[in-house]
Write a protein that holds these residues in place. Structure first.
Motif, PDB file in Angstrom:
ATOM      1  N   ALA A  49       0.864  -1.183   0.000  1.00  0.00           N
ATOM      2  CA  ALA A  49       0.000   0.000   0.000  1.00  0.00           C
ATOM      3  C   ALA A  49       0.902   1.236   0.000  1.00  0.00           C
ATOM      4  N   ILE A  50       0.596   2.202  -0.862  1.00  0.00           N
ATOM      5  CA  ILE A  50       1.464   3.364  -1.027  1.00  0.00           C
ATOM      6  C   ILE A  50       0.719   4.635  -0.625  1.00  0.00           C
ATOM      7  N   VAL A  51       1.307   5.382   0.289  1.00  0.00           N
ATOM      8  CA  VAL A  51       0.793   6.693   0.683  1.00  0.00           C
ATOM      9  C   VAL A  51       1.773   7.732   0.158  1.00  0.00           C
ATOM     10  N   ILE A  52       1.297   8.620  -0.733  1.00  0.00           N
ATOM     11  CA  ILE A  52       2.181   9.604  -1.362  1.00  0.00           C
ATOM     12  C   ILE A  52       1.807  10.995  -0.890  1.00  0.00           C
ATOM     13  N   ASP A  53       2.821  11.731  -0.440  1.00  0.00           N
ATOM     14  CA  ASP A  53       2.625  13.052   0.158  1.00  0.00           C
ATOM     15  C   ASP A  53       3.574  14.046  -0.501  1.00  0.00           C
ATOM     16  N   ALA A  54       3.255  15.324  -0.345  1.00  0.00           N
ATOM     17  CA  ALA A  54       4.149  16.427  -0.699  1.00  0.00           C
ATOM     18  C   ALA A  54       4.615  16.343  -2.152  1.00  0.00           C
ATOM     19  N   VAL A  55       5.888  16.688  -2.429  1.00  0.00           N
ATOM     20  CA  VAL A  55       6.318  16.816  -3.820  1.00  0.00           C
ATOM     21  C   VAL A  55       6.316  15.487  -4.571  1.00  0.00           C
ATOM     22  N   ALA A  56       6.329  14.358  -3.861  1.00  0.00           N
ATOM     23  CA  ALA A  56       6.269  13.069  -4.540  1.00  0.00           C
ATOM     24  C   ALA A  56       4.961  12.887  -5.302  1.00  0.00           C
ATOM     25  N   MET A  57       3.926  13.648  -4.936  1.00  0.00           N
ATOM     26  CA  MET A  57       2.642  13.521  -5.620  1.00  0.00           C
ATOM     27  C   MET A  57       2.710  13.976  -7.074  1.00  0.00           C
ATOM     28  N   ALA A  58       3.758  14.685  -7.463  1.00  0.00           N
ATOM     29  CA  ALA A  58       3.891  15.124  -8.852  1.00  0.00           C
ATOM     30  C   ALA A  58       3.939  13.956  -9.824  1.00  0.00           C
ATOM     31  N   VAL A  59       4.132  12.747  -9.325  1.00  0.00           N
ATOM     32  CA  VAL A  59       4.150  11.570 -10.195  1.00  0.00           C
ATOM     33  C   VAL A  59       2.817  11.383 -10.912  1.00  0.00           C
ATOM     34  N   VAL A  60       1.739  12.023 -10.445  1.00  0.00           N
ATOM     35  CA  VAL A  60       0.445  11.885 -11.120  1.00  0.00           C
ATOM     36  C   VAL A  60       0.509  12.392 -12.556  1.00  0.00           C
ATOM     37  N   ARG A  61       1.479  13.216 -12.858  1.00  0.00           N
ATOM     38  CA  ARG A  61       1.595  13.720 -14.231  1.00  0.00           C
ATOM     39  C   ARG A  61       1.955  12.618 -15.214  1.00  0.00           C
ATOM     40  N   ASP A  62       2.387  11.464 -14.704  1.00  0.00           N
ATOM     41  CA  ASP A  62       2.684  10.319 -15.570  1.00  0.00           C
ATOM     42  C   ASP A  62       1.426   9.561 -15.970  1.00  0.00           C
ATOM     43  N   GLY A  63       0.286   9.891 -15.370  1.00  0.00           N
ATOM     44  CA  GLY A  63      -0.964   9.208 -15.704  1.00  0.00           C
ATOM     45  C   GLY A  63      -1.510   8.413 -14.537  1.00  0.00           C
ATOM     46  N   ALA A  64      -2.546   7.630 -14.807  1.00  0.00           N
ATOM     47  CA  ALA A  64      -3.249   6.887 -13.761  1.00  0.00           C
ATOM     48  C   ALA A  64      -2.377   5.783 -13.175  1.00  0.00           C
ATOM     49  N   PHE A  65      -2.597   5.508 -11.898  1.00  0.00           N
ATOM     50  CA  PHE A  65      -1.878   4.433 -11.223  1.00  0.00           C
ATOM     51  C   PHE A  65      -2.520   3.086 -11.547  1.00  0.00           C
ATOM     52  N   ASP A  66      -1.714   2.038 -11.507  1.00  0.00           N
ATOM     53  CA  ASP A  66      -2.232   0.683 -11.692  1.00  0.00           C
ATOM     54  C   ASP A  66      -1.901  -0.183 -10.484  1.00  0.00           C
ATOM     55  N   GLN A  67      -1.789   0.455  -9.309  1.00  0.00           N
ATOM     56  CA  GLN A  67      -1.529  -0.226  -8.047  1.00  0.00           C
ATOM     57  C   GLN A  67      -2.178   0.587  -6.944  1.00  0.00           C
ATOM     58  N   PRO A  68      -2.353   0.019  -5.734  1.00  0.00           N
ATOM     59  CA  PRO A  68      -3.035   0.749  -4.653  1.00  0.00           C
ATOM     60  C   PRO A  68      -2.227   1.952  -4.178  1.00  0.00           C
ATOM     61  N   VAL A  69      -2.776   3.150  -4.381  1.00  0.00           N
ATOM     62  CA  VAL A  69      -2.088   4.399  -4.053  1.00  0.00           C
ATOM     63  C   VAL A  69      -3.073   5.363  -3.407  1.00  0.00           C
ATOM     64  N   LEU A  70      -2.579   6.113  -2.415  1.00  0.00           N
ATOM     65  CA  LEU A  70      -3.355   7.166  -1.775  1.00  0.00           C
ATOM     66  C   LEU A  70      -2.544   8.448  -1.806  1.00  0.00           C
ATOM     67  N   LEU A  71      -3.191   9.564  -2.148  1.00  0.00           N
ATOM     68  CA  LEU A  71      -2.559  10.873  -2.195  1.00  0.00           C
ATOM     69  C   LEU A  71      -3.146  11.779  -1.119  1.00  0.00           C
ATOM     70  N   THR A  72      -2.326  12.691  -0.584  1.00  0.00           N
ATOM     71  CA  THR A  72      -2.763  13.515   0.548  1.00  0.00           C
ATOM     72  C   THR A  72      -2.597  15.013   0.269  1.00  0.00           C
ATOM     73  N   PRO A  73      -3.234  15.571  -0.747  1.00  0.00           N
ATOM     74  CA  PRO A  73      -3.021  16.988  -1.051  1.00  0.00           C
ATOM     75  C   PRO A  73      -3.864  17.929  -0.190  1.00  0.00           C
ATOM     76  N   HIS A  74      -3.319  19.082   0.131  1.00  0.00           N
ATOM     77  CA  HIS A  74      -4.149  20.193   0.596  1.00  0.00           C
ATOM     78  C   HIS A  74      -4.549  21.002  -0.638  1.00  0.00           C
ATOM     79  N   ALA A  75      -5.292  22.079  -0.450  1.00  0.00           N
ATOM     80  CA  ALA A  75      -5.858  22.802  -1.591  1.00  0.00           C
ATOM     81  C   ALA A  75      -4.776  23.328  -2.528  1.00  0.00           C
TER      82      ALA A  75
END
Length: 293
Positions: free
Chosen positions: A139-165
């Motif tokens: 299970a992957i919890v992604i926070d802060a600048v690591a969340m920029a990986v979303v620019r690569d497209g949709a995930f194909d594994q269990p991932v949770l992101l924690t953005p503020h506004a």
């Protein structure tokens, strides 16, 4: 079509999402292993905060992977953890070559908390991508600048992101005002597009699944808006995931325990001025108060 509203997140919700009980004779291996990949020369405390929070959930074992410049200090500050020193980019981020040192942990790691305190978003992206490929069964919890990986497209594994506004605006390309105006709508679209569970943080926090199901928590307190608070939340969610909860349920436990810990500290110190590092010590008793161990 996704429902127009979100379900309230309360203690009753957590009672329906019980923590897996390892049994009275179980050892630390049965409560899960957490890998926290975090920190930088400027923000070494982020790794300490996230790692401490993960242990306070009852997770059994903790490994911290951090830039080489802070690894020794972390090892002394949190002796309960194994600490792995990783090479850095010129900008103080994580060099992709460091994934080689973490590959042997992939098979035994239950949950990964990735990103608190991380720097050098652009150059760390290669590290994040490679790490996700290695830890496909965690299970992957992604926070802060690591969340920029979303620019690569949709995930194909269990991932949770924690953005503020502000982070959601940065990731989605929307104006921050648009995120603040309707955070649930924005989070639903992001969860669908990225195939990830989203914890949209704010005065009201929303937890949203890719299928549109959502939970709403209105019980946050002003004192939680403080340095390091998000690192603690990421660590709590990772710890609960390591104990065996699906990511959306781990998020529910993390969000509510984080808030209730703030309430407890506010009762002793006042609504403002308590420290993020003080939150974690409140969590074990809060878990017990819901009848969980």
């Amino acid at each position: 079509m996704a429902p127009s509203r979100a379900t309230a997140l309360t203690e009753a919700t957590l009672a329906r999402w019980p923590l897996p009980h390892p049994g009275n004779d179980a050892d630390k291996e049965s409560r899960g292993r957490v890998l926290v990949v975090a920190g930088s020369g400027e923000t070494p405390g982020a790794a300490l905060l996230a790692g401490t929070a993960a242990l306070r959930t009852g997770a059994g074992k903790l490994t911290i992977a951090a830039p080489r410049c802070i690894a020794q200090g972390l090892a002394l500050a949190i002796p309960e953890s194994r600490v792995i020193a990783l090479p850095e980019t010129r900008g103080g981020g994580f060099d992709a070559r460091g994934c080689e040192a973490l590959a042997p942990l992939a098979e035994s790691t239950s949950a990964v908390v990735l990103g608190p305190g991380m720097r050098d978003e652009k150059r760390s992206a290669a590290f994040v991508r490679r790490l996700l490929a290695l830890f496909r069964d965690s299970a992957i919890v992604i926070d802060a600048v690591a969340m920029a990986v979303v620019r690569d497209g949709a995930f194909d594994q269990p991932v949770l992101l924690t953005p503020h506004a502000g982070e959601m605006a940065h990731l989605s390309g929307l104006a921050k005002d648009a995120v603040v105006e309707d955070p649930l709508l924005v989070a639903r679209e992001a969860a669908r597009r990225w195939n990830a569970c989203i914890v949209q943080k704010g005065a009201t926090t929303f937890i949203v699944q890719p299928d549109g199901r959502a939970w709403r928590f209105d019980g946050g307190s002003p004192g939680l808006a403080t340095s390091g608070s998000g690192d603690m939340l990421a660590g709590l969610i990772g710890g609960f995931a390591a104990r065996g909860l699906p990511l959306v349920r781990a998020a529910g436990w993390g969000v509510l325990m984080h808030a209730r810990a703030g309430d407890a500290l506010a009762g002793r110190f006042g609504p403002l001025g308590y420290l993020a590092r003080e939150l974690a010590a409140e969590v074990p008793a809060l878990i017990e108060s819901i009848g969980q161990r």
